[in-house]
Each structure stands twice: as C-alpha cells, then as structure tokens.
Design an enzyme around this catalytic site. Sequence first.
Site, PDB file in Angstrom:
ATOM      1  N   ARG A   1     -11.591  -8.131  23.174  1.00 32.80           N
ATOM      2  CA  ARG A   1     -13.009  -8.000  22.841  1.00 32.80           C
ATOM      3  C   ARG A   1     -13.747  -7.077  23.800  1.00 32.80           C
ATOM      4  NH1 ARG A   1     -13.653 -14.194  21.753  1.00 32.80           N
ATOM      5  NH2 ARG A   1     -11.715 -14.147  20.598  1.00 32.80           N
ATOM      6  N   VAL A   2     -13.120  -6.734  24.917  1.00 28.68           N
ATOM      7  CA  VAL A   2     -13.748  -5.760  25.808  1.00 28.68           C
ATOM      8  C   VAL A   2     -13.445  -4.356  25.313  1.00 28.68           C
ATOM      9  CG1 VAL A   2     -13.743  -4.861  28.149  1.00 28.68           C
ATOM     10  CG2 VAL A   2     -13.774  -7.302  27.762  1.00 28.68           C
TER      11      VAL A   2
END
Lengths: 511, 94
Positions: free
Chosen positions: A379-380
């Site tokens: 998700r980064v």
Amino acid sequence: MICLCTENYQIYRIRSMKLIDEYIKTLEKELQLKPKLIAEEIGIVTEVKDGIVLLEGLDAVAYGELLEFKKGVVGYVIDMTEEEVGAIILGDYTEIGTGDKAKALGYTLSVPVSEKLLGRVVNPLGNPLDGGPVINSKITYEVEKIAPGVVRRKQVNVPLQTGIKAIDSLIPIGRGQRELIIGDRGTGKTTIAIDTILNQKTENVICIYCAIGQKNSKVATTVELLKKYKAMDYSIIVSASATDSVAMQYLAPYSACAIGEYFMDKGKDVLVIYDDLTKHAWSYRQMSLILRRPAGREAYPGDVFYLHSRLLERACRLDEKYGGGSITALPIIETLEGDLSAYIPTNVISITDGQIFLETDLFNAGIRPAVNVGLSVSRVGGTAQTKAMKQVAGKLKLDLAQYRDLAAFSQFESELDEETKKFLNRGTKVTQVMKQKKNRPLSLAEQVAIMWAATNGYLDLIVVDQIEKFELRLLDILKLKGKKWLATVNQNKILNKEDEKELEKIIKTLV
Amino acid sequence: MKINPQIKSDLKKFLLEKIQKEKEFIHVLSPYKLDNEEKNQIKKKFNNLNWDKAVFQIDDSILAGIIIKKGSKIIDMSLYGKLSNLSHTLYEID
C-alpha cells in the site's frame, strides 16, 4: 635494584592504604544510614497452572507490574479480577507452589539494550542463548510501549531493498512499512525474510529476527546461515522456541520491538522480522483460556486484534526532528491450505500496509520465490521505490498484467494473432526473470539490468530454459566489464540515457 | 447436589465482605508478647496508620523484630526477612 624494589613497595603500600581508607569510609556511611522502612505489596499464590499463577492479595498492584517469587523467579501481571490477580511466569514455574509469597517490584518489564546486542542470540528477557557473556547495560527499554504518535511520524518514502527481484520491482517495501509475508508451510516465507537480512549488508540497516515458537534446530540453522554470509554483524536474534513457556513466546515480539526502538531512537534504520505471528496468537490463546477469559471466534480471546495491532503499530518512520530512524516490520503468518479468510490472517492483513502472498502451486511449479503477484500488494507502493527501479518496473507491471489476462483467455483459442503471441511470449519471459535462487540477493543495479533487458525485448528470442543461464552470464559480464556502471547506478539510483546506452552495449554482446 | 445460585452468590458476597473487613485490621507479628511501652513506641513511629483496629500476634518463626501487615501491604522489620533477603542475594551472586 633493591632500591627500586623498595620504592615500588612503598608506592604499593600507600596505594593500598588509601584504598582501605576509602572502604572504611563507605562502610561507616552505610552503617550510619537508618534502615529503610518499605511497605511491600505481598500476594499469596492460590493456583499454579501451565506458566500462569493466580494470586490472592496484591491489592495495589498495577497491570504489567513485575512480581518476584522465591528464588528470584519473576512474574508479569496480565490479569486482574475482583478477587485474584493472574500473572505469567518468566522462567521456571515448577518451583512455585500454592501458598508461596510473591512481592510486587513496582516497575514494569523491560529489556537491557546496548550496541553489544549486535551479533547475539538472546531470549525475550535479553539473556544470552548463545553461550556468550551476559549483556550488561544501564539502559533498559520497556517491553510494552505505546507507538509513536502522528506528530513524530513521517511519510514512508525511502526504499528497503530486499534484494529479491519480484518484491523490489512489483511490491516495493519502504523503511517504516509493515509488510506481511503470508503463505502455507514450506512456501519459502522465512527464506524471503532471511534473504532480506542478507541484502542489508551494505544498506546500513540493523536486522532483528524474532523467532516465536519455532524448533530450536530451525533457529540454529538460521544462525548458522547468517554467520556463513557474515550477516550476524548487524543482526540480533530474539528467540522463544517451542520449548520455552508460552509466556516467553507471548513476550518475544514485544521484546524484539523494544530492542528495535533503541536503535531507532539512535536514528538508525531497523528491520524486525516476526516469525511467526500465528504461533504468537496461539500462545496468547493458551494463556487467555487458562485465565478463563471468554473465548470468541476460533477460541481466540476478544483482544486478539489489539494483540497484533499494538505490536505492528510500533513500526514507523520518525521525522528528522526526532532522529529520523525507522522500524520496518515484516510479520510472517502461516495459513492452512491457502485460507486467507481465517481469523488471524484477516486481522493481520488489515493491520499491515500490504502483503506478500506465497502459493504452494507456484512453489511446486518451480516459480521461486512463489510470490502470487496478483494477490500481493504494497500500500506504500511507488513512493518507496528508487527512480531507476520505477523506470523499468512500470513497464514490467503492465507486461505481467496483460500476460495474466491473455494467458487465461488464450487457453481456449487455437489461433492467435501476432500481437497476442508477442504478449504471451513476453509474459513467459518476464515470469522466468522473476525466479531467483535462495540466499542470493541482488543489488539494485543488477536487478535493474536484468529487468531492463526483459522489458526491452532482449529476452524475447531466447528459449525459456536458457533465460537463467543468460541472467548468470549477464551478471558475470557486469561484474567484469560493467563495474563502473554497477557502481554509478547503485549510487545515483537513476538510470540515465547514457547508462541505458552502456547497458544496451553490454547486453548486445551477449545476445 | 445442586447449590442454589442465590445462596452461592450470597455466600460469595459474605466472604468478600469478611475479607474486606479483615483488611482494615492491622496485624503486628512479634516473636514474644510486646508490653505496652513497646506497643506505644510502634504506634508513635507509624502514626499515619489507624491503630484503632490492631491485632498483636506472636510468631516465633520471625526470630526477632516485628512485621506489620495491613491488607496486602507489609512492612517487614524481622530478622527472618533480612536473612531470607541475604540468602536470596547470595543465591543471585552464585
């Protein structure tokens, strides 16, 4: 000669006289002190269970406080009801019987921390397991600590290179991120974690490997492996093996995190691997059931989510104002038959910033690391990727996505047009490139070189089973002729037009 | 035999209250019977405690000195306590 000797003797005498005087002074001081009157909190053991005791008394004890039993055995308060206090025993609980006294010590559990921990194998209390000297340190860190707040944090944007092509290109991990490694037994979860440690040799990252409920033989193998690749110099192993009490297994990850926080507060980047949190949840379940807490789904207690969320929330990247250190967490979860919807996997998936999903089918098909690229996410994402990697990986992702769609589709069609064939060919080659032998992490430049070759079509004409050979030859040639190129790309982390041209030249000699 | 839950809860309540009441008492253990002067000295020394409800007991296993107990709080000024602390320290050094 004789004269010298007597002189020495004189000096020696004067020195020892001084020493004796000092001793006498301190003794006098101590004798003058009046005996301190300390009101102690006392409890009486009423029940002893596996690793847990229940006590009466202790009216003013706090949650998380330490208790001292006879012979110095220490307990840790984790449960309080109207009538009794429950504590887990850190150490040998067979010595404790009903009716024994326990004294509250008035402070919470903490581990000694220092630079001396590097290269050591310790238990969750910081006691050595490798036969080395005891770790003495004046600094101790609390095992249970509240995670840093919003103000102290910073966006995750510095990459943590795992050295694994499939992960660094498609599921990039940033420093301060929490990335779950999930999969069935025997799919290479620990291998990914260990390879990541091996790759931190030049990255100035301190690695902490926390083994929870594992076989002692497996931990020993891991230590040997890390020693063999000289990775122990920057690593610490915190181990609570299957023979240790559940109390130790429960504390191990928090203790490992506390050690990590010490280095983070010194402004260093830390990588903590929790191997694995499934067994941690089991140990907590056992404790909770013994303490007669109400059981919920899969007999886990109600606070099993908080158990992991408070641990993983401690992974963070600090703002420069607060030292700029970071803790990256790589928790590992073992699933049963790929069941991601079980209780603990769903919990930890929702806590972390993405997951690397490993599949048995892929592993057996020879795709190792067996990363399922479709189900794995970070998700980064791209913010934690170097520019050089972004340049090549952008195309790669597209190629793979198109390949997956077409591969499923083209199974039913006999005749395919040229365009489709091209995509399929490219896809199979890229899948081949993603394969990697274990314990052989690659540097950024090496990864970029291979992927650049794949995305620019230099592998399209090579037979599938020759790709591995091509890769090895490319790496050899780069080490021989392209040393300068490797160094510049590794340092600048950008792929210039000139760099690309030079790489093209090297690759063309091979094709 | 089935126990009536009403009786059970009443009994529990009664026992809890009994324990609570006992906690208000101060217990003083000594190896021999203390005379009034000694008692007064102790009361004077610990004047922050409520000495209205105090029980003086004899326990010769503490060898010398006194132990004051109130609820789960304990002030150990006995020879036995000192000696066991010493043995503990020796055990740790060993």
